[in-house]
Design an enzyme around this catalytic site. Sequence first.
Site, mmCIF file in Angstrom:
data_model
loop_
_atom_site.group_PDB
_atom_site.id
_atom_site.type_symbol
_atom_site.label_atom_id
_atom_site.label_comp_id
_atom_site.label_asym_id
_atom_site.label_seq_id
_atom_site.Cartn_x
_atom_site.Cartn_y
_atom_site.Cartn_z
ATOM 1 N N SER A 85 -46.549 5.777 30.946
ATOM 2 C CA SER A 85 -47.167 6.917 31.629
ATOM 3 C C SER A 85 -48.673 6.951 31.344
ATOM 4 C CB SER A 85 -46.509 8.216 31.179
ATOM 5 O OG SER A 85 -46.899 8.519 29.862
ATOM 6 N N SER B 179 -36.873 0.006 29.799
ATOM 7 C CA SER B 179 -36.597 1.416 29.499
ATOM 8 C C SER B 179 -35.118 1.689 29.276
ATOM 9 C CB SER B 179 -37.083 2.296 30.650
ATOM 10 O OG SER B 179 -38.425 2.039 30.920
ATOM 11 N N GLU C 257 -48.477 -5.917 33.854
ATOM 12 C CA GLU C 257 -47.817 -4.932 34.718
ATOM 13 C C GLU C 257 -48.797 -3.815 35.090
ATOM 14 O OE1 GLU C 257 -44.313 -3.109 33.016
ATOM 15 O OE2 GLU C 257 -43.944 -1.916 34.809
HETATM 16 C C1 LIG Z 1 -40.047 4.790 39.895
HETATM 17 C C2 LIG Z 1 -39.940 4.230 38.517
HETATM 18 C C3 LIG Z 1 -39.675 2.885 38.351
HETATM 19 C C4 LIG Z 1 -39.512 2.354 37.073
HETATM 20 N N1 LIG Z 1 -39.175 1.031 36.949
HETATM 21 C C5 LIG Z 1 -38.878 0.538 35.724
HETATM 22 C C6 LIG Z 1 -38.368 -0.796 35.587
HETATM 23 O O1 LIG Z 1 -38.200 -1.532 36.572
HETATM 24 N N2 LIG Z 1 -38.017 -1.213 34.354
HETATM 25 C C7 LIG Z 1 -38.187 -0.450 33.235
HETATM 26 O O2 LIG Z 1 -37.875 -0.922 32.150
HETATM 27 N N3 LIG Z 1 -38.675 0.813 33.319
HETATM 28 C C8 LIG Z 1 -39.019 1.325 34.547
HETATM 29 N N4 LIG Z 1 -39.476 2.623 34.663
HETATM 30 C C9 LIG Z 1 -39.537 3.466 33.460
HETATM 31 C C10 LIG Z 1 -40.933 3.889 33.039
HETATM 32 O O3 LIG Z 1 -41.600 2.848 32.375
HETATM 33 C C11 LIG Z 1 -40.753 5.148 32.155
HETATM 34 O O4 LIG Z 1 -40.268 6.174 32.999
HETATM 35 C C12 LIG Z 1 -42.044 5.562 31.504
HETATM 36 O O5 LIG Z 1 -42.433 4.651 30.502
HETATM 37 C C13 LIG Z 1 -41.910 6.977 30.868
HETATM 38 O O6 LIG Z 1 -40.805 7.047 30.020
HETATM 39 P P1 LIG Z 1 -39.711 8.217 30.159
HETATM 40 O O7 LIG Z 1 -39.329 8.302 31.606
HETATM 41 O O8 LIG Z 1 -38.633 7.966 29.163
HETATM 42 O O9 LIG Z 1 -40.495 9.553 29.829
HETATM 43 P P2 LIG Z 1 -40.816 10.174 28.337
HETATM 44 O O10 LIG Z 1 -41.161 9.026 27.459
HETATM 45 O O11 LIG Z 1 -39.604 10.981 27.987
HETATM 46 O O12 LIG Z 1 -42.047 11.024 28.657
HETATM 47 C C14 LIG Z 1 -41.963 12.347 29.221
HETATM 48 C C15 LIG Z 1 -43.373 12.920 29.318
HETATM 49 O O13 LIG Z 1 -43.928 13.053 27.993
HETATM 50 C C16 LIG Z 1 -45.179 12.376 27.911
HETATM 51 N N5 LIG Z 1 -45.301 11.728 26.579
HETATM 52 C C17 LIG Z 1 -44.324 11.045 25.924
HETATM 53 N N6 LIG Z 1 -44.800 10.578 24.744
HETATM 54 C C18 LIG Z 1 -46.099 10.966 24.663
HETATM 55 C C19 LIG Z 1 -47.139 10.786 23.693
HETATM 56 N N7 LIG Z 1 -46.925 10.097 22.561
HETATM 57 N N8 LIG Z 1 -48.365 11.310 23.964
HETATM 58 C C20 LIG Z 1 -48.598 11.998 25.117
HETATM 59 N N9 LIG Z 1 -47.659 12.213 26.073
HETATM 60 C C21 LIG Z 1 -46.431 11.705 25.845
HETATM 61 C C22 LIG Z 1 -45.160 11.327 29.013
HETATM 62 O O14 LIG Z 1 -46.450 10.992 29.442
HETATM 63 C C23 LIG Z 1 -44.359 12.041 30.102
HETATM 64 O O15 LIG Z 1 -45.202 12.860 30.850
HETATM 65 C C24 LIG Z 1 -39.672 3.177 35.929
HETATM 66 C C25 LIG Z 1 -39.973 4.530 36.094
HETATM 67 C C26 LIG Z 1 -40.104 5.062 37.363
HETATM 68 C C27 LIG Z 1 -40.429 6.527 37.515
#
Ligand SMILES: Cc1cc2nc3c(=O)[nH]c(=O)nc-3n(C[C@H](O)[C@H](O)[C@H](O)COP(=O)(O)OP(=O)(O)OC[C@H]3O[C@@H](n4cnc5c(N)ncnc54)[C@H](O)[C@@H]3O)c2cc1C
Length: 365
Positions: free
Chosen positions: A350, A129, A244
């Site tokens: 997510s 990410s 994962e």
């Molecule tokens: C505690 C924690 C640990 C993590 N650990 C890691 C790690 O070790 N390494 C790593 O690489 N990543 C890690 N992550 C990152 C995680 O994979 C991302 O947070 C996740 O993929 C969501 O991306 P974002 O936070 O950028 O949210 P966004 O992509 O900005 O999403 C925001 C909201 O919009 C919704 N959304 C976005 N696009 C769509 C769509 N096309 N259709 C419907 N809904 C949508 C999402 O479901 C979410 O509710 C971690 C996250 C957390 C919270």
Amino acid sequence: MDLTFTPEEQAFRAEVQRFLANEVPARLTGKVRAGQHLTKADVEEWHALLNARGWLANHWPTEYGGPGWNAVQKFIFEHDCALAYAPRTLPFGLNMLGPVLIKYGNEAQKRYWLPRILSGADWWCQGYSEPGAGSDLASVKTTAVRQGDHYVVNGQKTWTTLGQHANMMFALVRTDREAKAQEGISFLLVDMNAPGVEVRPIITLDGEHEVNEVFLTDVKVPVENLVGAENKGWTCAKYLLTYERTNIAGVGFSVEIDLENMKTTNLRVIAAVAGGGVPGAESSMLKIRGTEIRQELNSLIRRAMGPYALPFVDEALDEGYEGEPVGPAEARFAAVQYFNNRKLSIFGGSNEIQKNIISKMILGL
Ligand SMILES: Cc1cc2nc3c(=O)[nH]c(=O)nc-3n(C[C@H](O)[C@H](O)[C@H](O)COP(=O)(O)OP(=O)(O)OC[C@H]3O[C@@H](n4cnc5c(N)ncnc54)[C@H](O)[C@@H]3O)c2cc1C
């Protein structure tokens, strides 16, 4: 859970139960039972115990150090570990990078990195990410530019779980800025101690330091740390995510409600893997239901604790905490666990994104 096993499976289960009863220190199971924080040393101790028994990478082929268990044996092991309050293994090396190296790594990479995952020589973290690339992972902007025998990496990763402990990170980097998003990405193994790597903590809702930002400035990565072909990292990335997500579902570590159906799906996934397949879109189904159930359980526990669950005493989960008791032992982690597990429906992709995958891959919409 009512489980029926063959005599061979019963013998195997007895062996697992003997190991759990006799060889896992009560200090470790006591911490899990009380919902206390596990330290880096605790995780390393648990991995070392399993490794000494040959059970650590129980889903790897035997030629790379797996025990050769079938799907039922793996299920029994995970189920009985949960019943015995054994810690969970850390997935980054074992469940994420390991399968990718086994499938896409070259011989030298397998020979070098896989034994180090088993021995605990490396602590891996996941650099997928970025601030602008979470759900839309293919838009990663961290660049890797080849210069002779190494890449020069620049960019920022975020949400890097336990990156503060890691000495290695597997990362998605952009190696071709002209190509279509998914086609210009590569899968690189980055030394976290290399000059130019900076790890900054992110403190989450529950007061914990579990995740981090990782800044990469002119970090040199040897070309032999490229896994798979240059610009073909998306294939590795997707393969890793199916493992994962299956792991995040945490089927063996939840309880009975709604789990009978989950159990069947879980067995289908592990049987498919045992038969040489890969966990496909079913991993998305498992991830959604598994995480919903775990969050429902947290919510149920918090409500059952009533006012006892109100005090938010994060330190109460540290070993040796001697503060005022705030009610029954379970109450200590009801609130903290509730907040911490909000993450389950976000990370690993997510749950909304998992629904998109299911509608495309399974329903054909
Ligand atoms: C505690 C924690 C640990 C993590 N650990 C890691 C790690 O070790 N390494 C790593 O690489 N990543 C890690 N992550 C990152 C995680 O994979 C991302 O947070 C996740 O993929 C969501 O991306 P974002 O936070 O950028 O949210 P966004 O992509 O900005 O999403 C925001 C909201 O919009 C919704 N959304 C976005 N696009 C769509 C769509 N096309 N259709 C419907 N809904 C949508 C999402 O479901 C979410 O509710 C971690 C996250 C957390 C919270």
